[in-house]
Design an enzyme around this catalytic site. Structure first.
Site, PDB file in Angstrom:
ATOM      1  N   TYR A 302       0.835  -1.194   0.000  1.00  0.00           N
ATOM      2  CA  TYR A 302       0.000   0.000   0.000  1.00  0.00           C
ATOM      3  C   TYR A 302       0.875   1.252   0.000  1.00  0.00           C
ATOM      4  O   TYR A 302       1.950   1.275   0.609  1.00  0.00           O
ATOM      5  CB  TYR A 302      -0.903   0.032   1.237  1.00  0.00           C
ATOM      6  CG  TYR A 302      -1.798  -1.184   1.388  1.00  0.00           C
ATOM      7  CD1 TYR A 302      -2.077  -2.017   0.308  1.00  0.00           C
ATOM      8  CD2 TYR A 302      -2.354  -1.496   2.613  1.00  0.00           C
ATOM      9  CE1 TYR A 302      -2.886  -3.129   0.443  1.00  0.00           C
ATOM     10  CE2 TYR A 302      -3.179  -2.609   2.770  1.00  0.00           C
ATOM     11  CZ  TYR A 302      -3.436  -3.421   1.682  1.00  0.00           C
ATOM     12  OH  TYR A 302      -4.241  -4.514   1.826  1.00  0.00           O
ATOM     13  N   GLU A 376     -19.631  -0.954  22.662  1.00  0.00           N
ATOM     14  CA  GLU A 376     -20.556  -0.807  21.528  1.00  0.00           C
ATOM     15  C   GLU A 376     -21.307   0.522  21.509  1.00  0.00           C
ATOM     16  O   GLU A 376     -21.984   0.831  20.531  1.00  0.00           O
ATOM     17  CB  GLU A 376     -21.537  -1.983  21.503  1.00  0.00           C
ATOM     18  CG  GLU A 376     -20.850  -3.283  21.125  1.00  0.00           C
ATOM     19  CD  GLU A 376     -21.813  -4.443  20.937  1.00  0.00           C
ATOM     20  OE1 GLU A 376     -21.601  -5.237  19.998  1.00  0.00           O
ATOM     21  OE2 GLU A 376     -22.773  -4.553  21.732  1.00  0.00           O
TER      22      GLU A 376
END
Length: 400
Positions: A302, A376
């Site tokens: 990358y 969460e």
């Protein structure tokens, strides 16, 4: 009437339990890079449920447009990744991975579930913004050549071409409720180095009859480090690391070849190309001077990830408005790699971090570990923030 920011917050909260359920479903059913068939089908169906018209790219990738008023006025893009890692999960949670040896240990389940809810929010607010938001759900972030590169080749940044793109990624050192930004150079390029040093093996007690590839390899590893310490501009971050050396001899056996594997990382594309040429020339010359031969293969990975300064400043300001200035921090450079970098080399890009840490709950494990997990409540923050950033970015682009 609520202003737009409050509407987005309200919708993110309204959909929060659905976002959590989506994340937990994805976490239970992880798939490796470029094998995300069930994941892709699930995301595709969700987007259709929201009244959108997704289309497939690169087999398991998905792109969808959310058009507001005057859709041709400006276009921005948001990106999430779909793939998981070959890791055996050790979390004992109700939503533990059902695919043994495969785990969402880098938060891609978080990215995808958040962006799905962002799609739902934006779809319901189409009459309140101008322009188009392009949502990209890409495969294979964790594996070369990177799903981003394949999506770009297939035209994901065309028809319409976004003037900017934003990516959100979990960040385990950062407490939930906070996000982080960095302008300019942020993450490194990542090339893989494979070297085979060949000599003449034999009995360790008779070195004068041999060409010792172990000794040559030791000299080579030390010499290659001088490319970074003496050739690189000290102002340019560069890392050369070797993590695998296989000689496969014995206490009294010198092998005929040694295999060396490593990584080269930097944040300058011109220096990146120059350094690789120096490595090849040095390796071949040094090994030959010591009587051996050398095969060196450097696989291009990358590119480095750069956050466009003006876009990043706009996104940071918008995040401060949405979350409060005290919840938006400045990030340092990171020598890990991300295939979002391909987008950043093509168009204006901003890759920012979403805090997921909760020390009180024991949620502290880094990404790419068997115990990675998140608080969460980050899902509500992430989904709402992306929607707000997208709309604010469209306003900025339309005013140019």
């Amino acid at each position: 009437m609520q202003d737009l920011k409050d509407q987005i917050r309200s919708l993110a909260q309204q959909y929060a339990q659905d976002t959590i359920a989506t994340r937990q479903h994805l976490h239970q059913h992880p798939e490796l890079s470029f094998q995300e068939h069930e994941t892709s089908a699930y995301v595709f169906a969700k987007l259709q449920e929201f009244g959108l018209e997704p289309r497939r790219m690169t087999d398991t990738g998905i792109v969808v447009l959310i058009k507001g008023q005057s859709p041709d006025k400006a276009t921005t893009a948001l990106r999430a990744d779909l793939d998981a890692l070959p890791i055996l999960e050790q979390n004992e949670v109700a939503y533990k991975s059902k695919h043994e040896g495969v785990m969402h240990a880098c938060g891609h389940d978080v990215h995808t579930s958040s962006l799905l809810t962002t799609a739902r929010i934006l779809s319901g607010l189409r009459d309140q913004f101008e322009g188009t938001v392009k949502l990209i759900f890409q495969p294979g972030e964790e594996k070369f050549p990177g799903g981003a590169s394949l999506m770009i080749k297939e035209g994901v940044l065309q028809n319409p071409a976004p003037q900017s793109i934003l990516g959100q990624h979990v960040f385990t050192p950062l407490e939930v409720g906070k996000v982080g930004f960095r302008s300019g150079m942020y993450m490194a390029s990542a090339d893989e180095i494979y070297i085979t040093v060949k000599g003449k093996g034999g009995h360790g007690g008779l070195p004068e009859q041999l060409v010792d590839p172990v000794l040559i390899s030791a000299h080579l590893i030390v010499a290659l480090q001088q490319i970074v310490s003496r050739r690189a501009n000290p102002k340019t971050p560069s890392v050369l690391s070797f993590g695998k050396v296989i000689a496969n001899g014995a206490t009294n056996v010198i092998p005929s070849e040694v295999k060396i594997e490593g990584t080269f990382r930097t944040m300058d594309e011109a220096w990146r190309a120059e350094a690789k040429q120096h490595m090849k020339k040095l390796a071949e010359g040094l090994v030959e001077s010591m009587g051996g031969t050398c095969d060196i293969n450097i696989m291009d990975g990358y590119p480095f990830l750069k956050n466009e300064p003006q876009l990043t400043a706009r996104a940071k300001a918008a995040a401060q408005a949405y979350l409060g200035e005290e919840n938006v921090i400045d990030l340092d450079m990171y020598m890990t790699a991300e295939d979002f970098a391909y987008y950043s080399q093509t168009t204006d890009a901003c890759f920012y971090r979403l805090g997921t840490r909760n020390e009180a709950q024991g949620i502290t494990s880094p990404v790419h570990t068997p115990t990675f997990n998140i608080d969460e409540s980050a899902l509500e923050i992430g989904s709402g923030l992306m929607a707000y950033l997208a709309i604010q970015e469209l306003k900025a682009l339309a005013s140019k």
